[in-house]
Design an enzyme around this catalytic site. Structure first.
Site: not given
Length: 272
Positions: A16, A76, A103, A171, A175, A204
Site C-alpha cells: 500500500i 516518495d 493510494n 487535480y 484523476k 472523504v
C-alpha cells in the site's frame, strides 16, 4: 469483518502506498485484521512506524494465525529513482506481492487556483505523485504479476476523474489520467487472471482539504459543513471487499459517495 470472506485474504501480501495516514493507513489496518501481510510505503518514516505498530496490534487482537508480517519502506512515489528501488527494498519473504494498492497522491492536491494562475511547482507535483508515480509502480508490479499469472492492482481514483470542476483543473486532469490508465490496463490484462480495479471516492474527510487549503484547518472544516462526509475507514472497507471477491470476480470501478452527495459539485447541506 463478518461481511467479508477473509479466508481469501489469509496470508496474502499487500503493498500500500501512501500508507502513513488516511485511507492508506485505514486500509493497512483492515488487511492486518484479515490475516494479510502488509508492506507500507510512504514518505514519513515516523508515521509509517506508528501505522506498522498499529497493524501488529490489530493482527494480534484479531486472533488470526496467518499473515501478520509487516514491513515499511520510506519512499516518495514522486521520485523516479525511489520508485525504481522499491522492489529491492521488500523483504525476501514478502517479495511475492498479491495486491498493489496505489493510494499515494489521493490527498495530493494543492490550491484551488484557476487555470492561468496555477504555479508550475503545483502542476508538476500533482502529476509526479498522482500520475507518474502510480504508473511507474504499476508497471513494476504488472511485470511481477504476469510472471506469476496472478495479482490485483487497485488504483485510488476520484469522482474528480469523472467530473471536472472549477478550481480543480490540474487535480481533475490527474484523476482523469488515472481512470484512463486503469481502463487501458484492464483491457490489456483481460486474457489473464490479474484483476484491475479503480476506487473513486467522493467527499472523504482526510488530509485532503487541509492540503488543498495549504494548511488552513479552519477553512478545510467548512468543506463538510451541513453534511456527513465519508471517512478513511469507509473507503478502506470497500478496498478490502474488492480484494476479497472470488478470483473470477473483478470489480472494475467503484464510485463511492456519502449519502448527501450526488456528483462532484452536487451536495446537500442541512440548513443551520
Amino acid at each position: 469483518m463478518s461481511l467479508f470472506n477473509v479466508s481469501r485474504l489469509l496470508g496474502k501480501t499487500v503493498l500500500i502506498t501512501g500508507a502513513s495516514s488516511g485511507i492508506g493507513a485505514a486500509t493497512a489496518l483492515l488487511f492486518a485484521k484479515a490475516g494479510s501481510n502488509v508492506i507500507l510505503v510512504a514518505r514519513r518514516a515516523d508515521a509509517l512506524k506508528s501505522v506498522a505498530d498499529a497493524c501488529v496490534a490489530a493482527h494480534k487482537e484479531s486472533g488470526v494465525t496467518q499473515g501478520g508480517k509487516f514491513a515499511t519502506i520510506q519512499a516518495d512515489v514522486a521520485d523516479k529513482e525511489q520508485v525504481a528501488s522499491i522492489l529491492d527494498k521488500i523483504p525476501s519473504d514478502l517479495r511475492a506481492v498479491d495486491v498493489l494498492v496505489n493510494n499515494a497522491g489521493q490527498v495530493f492536491v494543492k490550491g484551488i487556483e484557476h487555470i492561468g494562475d496555477i504555479a508550475d511547482i503545483d502542476v508538476e507535483g500533482m502529476f509526479a505523485t498522482n500520475v507518474l508515480g502510480l504508473i511507474r509502480l504499476t508497471q513494476i508490479f504488472v511485470k511481477e504479476f504476469k510472471a506469476r499469472n496472478s495479482g490485483h492492482v487497485i488504483n485510488l481514483g476520484s469522482v474528480a476523474g469523472r467530473e471536472a470542476y472549477a478550481g480543480g483543473g490540474i487535480y481533475c486532469a490527474t484523476k482523469f489520467a488515472v481512470s484512463a490508465f486503469n481502463g487501458s490496463l484492464l483491457k490489456e490484462l483481460v486474457n489473464t487472471p490479474i484483476r484491475v480495479t479503480e476506487i473513486q471516492p467522493g467527499m472523504v474527510e482526510t488530509e485532503f482539504s487541509i492540503v488543498r487549503f495549504r494548511g488552513d484547518t479552519d477553512r478545510a472544516k467548512t468543506v463538510y459543513d451541513g453534511m456527513q462526509p465519508l471517512v478513511a475507514s469507509d473507503i478502506a472497507e470497500e478496498i478490502l471487499w474488492v480484494a476479497s471477491r472470488p478470483p473470477h470476480v473483478n470489480i472494475a470501478e467503484m464510485l463511492i459517495f456519502p449519502v448527501n452527495q450526488a456528483g462532484a459539485g452536487v451536495v446537500y447541506r442541512a440548513p443551520k
